[in-house]
Scaffold this active site. Structure first.
Site, mmCIF file in Angstrom:
data_model
loop_
_atom_site.group_PDB
_atom_site.id
_atom_site.type_symbol
_atom_site.label_atom_id
_atom_site.label_comp_id
_atom_site.label_asym_id
_atom_site.label_seq_id
_atom_site.Cartn_x
_atom_site.Cartn_y
_atom_site.Cartn_z
ATOM 1 N N TYR A 369 -93.523 -32.088 -109.901
ATOM 2 C CA TYR A 369 -93.814 -31.458 -108.562
ATOM 3 C C TYR A 369 -94.005 -30.210 -108.360
ATOM 4 O O TYR A 369 -93.046 -29.510 -108.532
ATOM 5 C CB TYR A 369 -92.832 -32.168 -107.829
ATOM 6 C CG TYR A 369 -92.879 -32.048 -106.002
ATOM 7 C CD1 TYR A 369 -94.179 -31.556 -105.460
ATOM 8 C CD2 TYR A 369 -91.934 -32.242 -105.386
ATOM 9 C CE1 TYR A 369 -94.368 -31.318 -104.163
ATOM 10 C CE2 TYR A 369 -92.012 -32.280 -103.781
ATOM 11 C CZ TYR A 369 -93.098 -31.644 -103.263
ATOM 12 O OH TYR A 369 -93.187 -31.407 -102.028
ATOM 13 N N SER A 370 -95.076 -29.693 -107.898
ATOM 14 C CA SER A 370 -94.692 -28.172 -107.641
ATOM 15 C C SER A 370 -94.661 -27.430 -109.053
ATOM 16 O O SER A 370 -95.420 -27.816 -110.021
ATOM 17 C CB SER A 370 -93.931 -27.761 -106.432
ATOM 18 O OG SER A 370 -94.095 -26.510 -106.224
ATOM 19 N N PHE A 371 -93.689 -26.449 -109.101
ATOM 20 C CA PHE A 371 -93.370 -25.952 -110.165
ATOM 21 C C PHE A 371 -93.294 -26.897 -111.420
ATOM 22 O O PHE A 371 -93.653 -26.645 -112.643
ATOM 23 C CB PHE A 371 -92.135 -25.193 -110.234
ATOM 24 C CG PHE A 371 -91.444 -24.380 -111.337
ATOM 25 C CD1 PHE A 371 -91.954 -23.191 -111.692
ATOM 26 C CD2 PHE A 371 -90.524 -25.071 -112.132
ATOM 27 C CE1 PHE A 371 -91.318 -22.585 -112.847
ATOM 28 C CE2 PHE A 371 -90.140 -24.400 -113.331
ATOM 29 C CZ PHE A 371 -90.774 -23.122 -113.564
#
Ligand SMILES: O=C(O)CCC(=O)C(=O)O
Ligand SMILES: [Fe+2]
Length: 869
Positions: A369-371
């Site tokens: 998720y994201s990073f």
């Protein structure tokens, strides 16, 4: 145009239920509209279409669970004491409850007002407990009540269906309270006896869990799993706080709760913690946290976002429902004196090792998720570079190039982001918070690293956060401070991150949510940034839009729709997986030897080896296959030896030329041309009547009476060969099931097509050893025992051999010897099976090389629809 609840009102619509204000209140809006329970849509022309029944779903905290699915799951659990299709899952709302819950009712003969005997109660309690467990597994929510009711309760609607709302309202009216009380007393008695709390600490833990989750202590037991009954991140925070207070522990590590989600182990862990009075009970850092432990499919690994924590995945794991375990990876630095990772590569290294250790066999399903998306990409490359199969890589709303964004993320912004992530400010106020902080701490403006006043800033922000939310999260200042530090260290690792290389085999799915403001619209974000992933994927790649914004795509509101898209993506990964992986087939230089007994002792290993044999080699040797003991094989070889040692005239008298169906003895070295071989054979099969003389020859092939030698000429020959014949059949039937398991199809599929006995034949080959006379005929290291060919068989071909001589050709064109293993059974794939599996299984070219045979070689083999000889 959006779907919505269909409400109706007008002169033809009734205004209330007769004498039932509860039902009336539940079914009418306050301004008098009748809630039909249908979901409908009105199009631009004013046409109304009904799209679904709302009442067929449970709605718990905004997540919908179809009642029929839960009923079906309970049915298929085959629980003693209930009849099939007699169980009803009924949504209900308890007085003053914030959300719906449900009851489960099933038909039973006992009247509700009778008092029950001990045995009868014990039986019902056991049934109810099993139903409760099946429901909890099915939807992650514990039913409020499970009750057996007599048939008059199961009122039918005008459409002939049992009315679930009638059941709920009968229950809510208290009609069955005497039965309920008896059962609840019996249940708490049995819980206590079996599975209940055992010590002071355990009692305390049960009490706390019961109050945090609002479940009567009597229905808790040591094997309940916090996640399986729907613990959210908020619940865990509260649980932590309450446990700390109740047990007088000042800093209970969150990871301790995450790692011990079952009540029993949680109690054991907490008992140790309390007894040793030690604050530091967490073992050394392990990134993996199991959020869901059950499922027959390979696990899904989820990598934390930039804030480093994995609480955001708890809801996702709960609603995923994809028959696979779910593990989350949590950053280092939260506990004890753990240090945050110094680089993204160090992080990826550590996660790869943890994932491999937990699930060595693969294939791997990984998302971030994201990073975490960038970390997932790096982990995938590492796994692939070690020759492992990654089936799917999911990247949640992160472009490959993140440096620019990571530089934007100055210390202040990391802190504010964490606050937004934790919803510590009211919606839309983060901008003004930043401005206020900067006003108070002007030195922050020029600082992109952690400022010297960090502690003061954190305290100021903490004091200006939504206190109710902080309370709900039970977030204390020191935890908040440590968390900001971890998040900041993680964002720093991204500042120097430059994506490179590419994912080779996995399907890469990029989930696209509405991006952060600075990234423009979703369309721009996709076109300018997310689409750059295409440069880093050799395998298939896709973009999937999801609901919500960058920080809310996994929130309570969007998690169900996200889970659905995630399941879809994982499902698609299985189709192109095999063709996409550039792992060369037939890249072998030895024939795998597989111990059949692994099937009982270590199924995972057995299937891993089988898969390699069938998918990559096309050949294998089974040892310890039932019915093929070495002594049995030796006796068969000796009988074959005796048969072929009989005088030529004796053998010719059993010749195939005297058999309509070509059963019997024949010489392959008299055949002219390509099929000529230095071998002879004896063919036999199931005893069959003679075919009619006018039957075409292709219907007569191999189907007719055998030409057995006389028993006194060759004692035991016939019975031993008939036994072998049976053993081959049995082995094939077993292996067919294993093949189905590898193909992920029902076990019986192949056996349903397994041919009638008549199509199952055997032959005993006798290969002549190399001799000075025939040596001169050798070409390119080969002298024909059997010509180079692939088998035409539809099922696995099996044979036993007294000596080596068989060779299989690998993709480089090298002939690899199939060794002689005492007690071994050689098996291989034919072309039909290769075609049936779309090339997943390989039919490998093989031959028998007389140059490898120093003394007579006997091979009793079995074949099914195998008429290539
Ligand atoms: O005799 C052998 O080892 C192999 C026989 C064979 O390949 C066949 O009959 O198809
Ligand atoms: Fe063959």
């Amino acid at each position: 145009m959006q779907e919505g609840q269909l409400q109706v009102s007008g002169p033809t619509v009734f205004r209330k239920y007769y004498n039932d204000s509860q039902a009336t209140n539940a079914s009418f809006t306050s301004d008098g509209w009748f809630i039909t329970g249908d979901i409908a849509i009105i199009d631009l022309d004013g046409n109304l279409s009904l799209t679904a029944r709302e009442k067929d779903c449970l709605n718990i905290n905004g997540v919908k669970y179809p009642t029929l699915d839960i009923e079906r799951d309970v049915d298929s659990a085959d629980i003693d004491g209930i009849l099939k299709a007699s169980i009803y899952v009924c949504p209900m709302r308890l007085p003053d409850a914030p959300s719906e819950t449900y009851g489960v009712f099933y038909q039973h003969h006992i009247p509700v007002d009778r008092s029950l005997g001990k045995d009868e109660l014990a039986r019902i309690v056991a049934t109810n407990r099993a139903i409760k467990a099946a429901c909890t597994v099915s939807c992650g929510q514990i039913p409020h009540i499970v009750l057996p009711l007599p048939s008059p309760f199961f009122v039918k609607t005008a459409l002939g269906k049992v009315s679930r709302s009638a059941l709920s309202s009968a229950y809510l009216k208290g009609t069955c309270s005497s039965l309920e009380q008896q059962l609840s007393a019996a249940q708490s008695h049995s819980d206590h006896a079996k599975d209940g709390p055992r010590s002071e600490v355990e009692h305390a833990v049960f009490d706390v869990v019961s109050s945090v989750f609002n479940i009567p202590s009597s229905s808790l037991h040591r094997s309940l799993n916090l996640f399986d009954f729907g613990a959210s991140s908020l619940d865990l925070m509260r649980l932590k706080q309450f446990l700390q207070e109740r047990l007088s522990v000042s800093d209970l590590p969150t990871i301790g709760l995450l790692k011990h989600p079952e009540l029993g182990p949680l109690c054991d862990y907490l008992s140790l913690l309390v007894n040793s009075r030690s604050k530091d009970m967490s073992s050394s850092y392990d990134p993996l946290v199991c959020l869901h432990s059950e499922g027959s499919q390979p696990p899904l690994f989820l990598i934390h976002p930039g804030v480093g924590e994995i609480l955001v995945f708890i809801n996702l794991a709960r609603v995923l429902n994809d028959d696979r375990p779910v593990y989350a990876l949590r950053a280092r630095g939260f506990d004890n004196d753990d240090k945050a990772f110094g680089s993204l590569d160090e992080m990826a290294e550590s996660y790869t090792a943890a994932i491999e250790a937990r699930y060595p066999q693969g294939p791997y399903y990984i998302a971030g998720y994201s990073f975490g998306g960038a970390v997932a990409f790096e982990v995938t490359k590492k796994l692939e570079s070690e020759g492992r199969t990654v089936a799917w890589l999911g990247i949640m709303n992160l472009p490959p190039h993140i440096q620019f964004r990571m530089h934007e993320l100055v210390w202040l912004e990391v802190m504010i982001n964490l606050c937004v992530f934790l919803a510590l400010f009211p919606d839309g106020e983060s901008g003004s918070m930043i401005a206020q902080v900067q006003e108070h701490f002007p030195e922050l403006l020029s600082s992109d690293s952690e400022p010297s006043c960090a502690t003061d800033v954190i305290k100021w922000v903490f004091d200006h956060s939504d206190q109710a939310r902080l309370d709900a999260l039970q977030l204390k200042l020191p935890d908040f401070e440590r968390w900001i530090r971890v998040a900041y260290d993680i964002s720093c690792t991204g500042r120097s991150y430059e994506p490179s290389g590419s994912v080779r085999g996995a399907l890469t799915t990029i989930f696209c949510a509405i991006p952060l403001h600075s990234m423009g619209t979703r369309k721009e974000f996709k076109a300018d940034r997310l689409s750059k992933w295409a440069d880093f994927c050799q395998g298939p790649y896709e973009m999937v839009d999801v609901d919500g914004e960058h920080y809310t795509m996994l929130s309570e509101t969007h998690v169900s729709s996200f889970a659905e898209r995630l399941r879809g993506a994982i499902g698609r990964s299985q189709l192109p997986k095999d063709s996409a992986i550039p792992r060369p087939k037939l890249d072998f230089d030895a024939i795998p030897i597989i111990d059949f007994s692994l099937y009982s002792s270590d199924k995972g290993k057995y299937f891993q080896q089988m898969q390699y044999a069938l998918e990559d080699v096309g050949f294998g040797i089974l040892v310890n296959a039932p019915g093929f003991e070495d002594t049995f094989q030796k006796e068969l070889f000796s009988l074959a030896d005796q048969l072929f040692n009989k005088p030529q005239e004796w053998r010719d008298a059993l010749g195939t030329s005297t058999s309509y169906s070509l059963r019997g003895y024949f010489r392959a070295d008299t055949i002219q041309g390509h099929h000529k071989a230095f071998a002879e054979a004896y063919r036999f099969g199931l005893e069959m009547p003679s075919p009619p003389a006018d039957a075409p020859f292709w219907l007569r092939l191999h189907e007719g009476p055998n030409q057995w030698p006389r028993e006194d000429d060759l004692p035991r020959f016939r019975s031993m060969m008939e036994t072998l014949f049976q053993q081959y059949r049995n082995l094939n039937i077993t292996l067919n099931e294993h093949v189905c398991q590898l193909l992920n199809i029902p076990n019986k599929v192949l056996n349903d097509f397994f041919p009638s006995k008549a199509e199952f034949n055997s032959a005993i080959w006798h290969y002549f050893p190399v001799s000075p006379e025939i040596l001169s005929e050798a070409r390119d290291g080969f002298l024909q025992g059997m010509h180079e060919h692939r088998d035409p068989s539809t099922f696995l071909t099996c044979l036993i051999q007294s000596r080596a001589g068989l060779q299989a050709k690998n993709h480089a064109g090298t002939w690899v010897d199939v060794p002689m293993v005492p007690g071994g059974v050689v098996f291989n794939i034919g072309m039909q099976l290769m075609k049936l599996t779309g090339g997943k299984f390989v039919a490998t070219t093989h031959r028998v090389n007389t140059l490898k045979i120093d003394t007579d070689r006997f091979v009793p083999e079995a074949f099914i629809r195998h008429d290539d000889f």
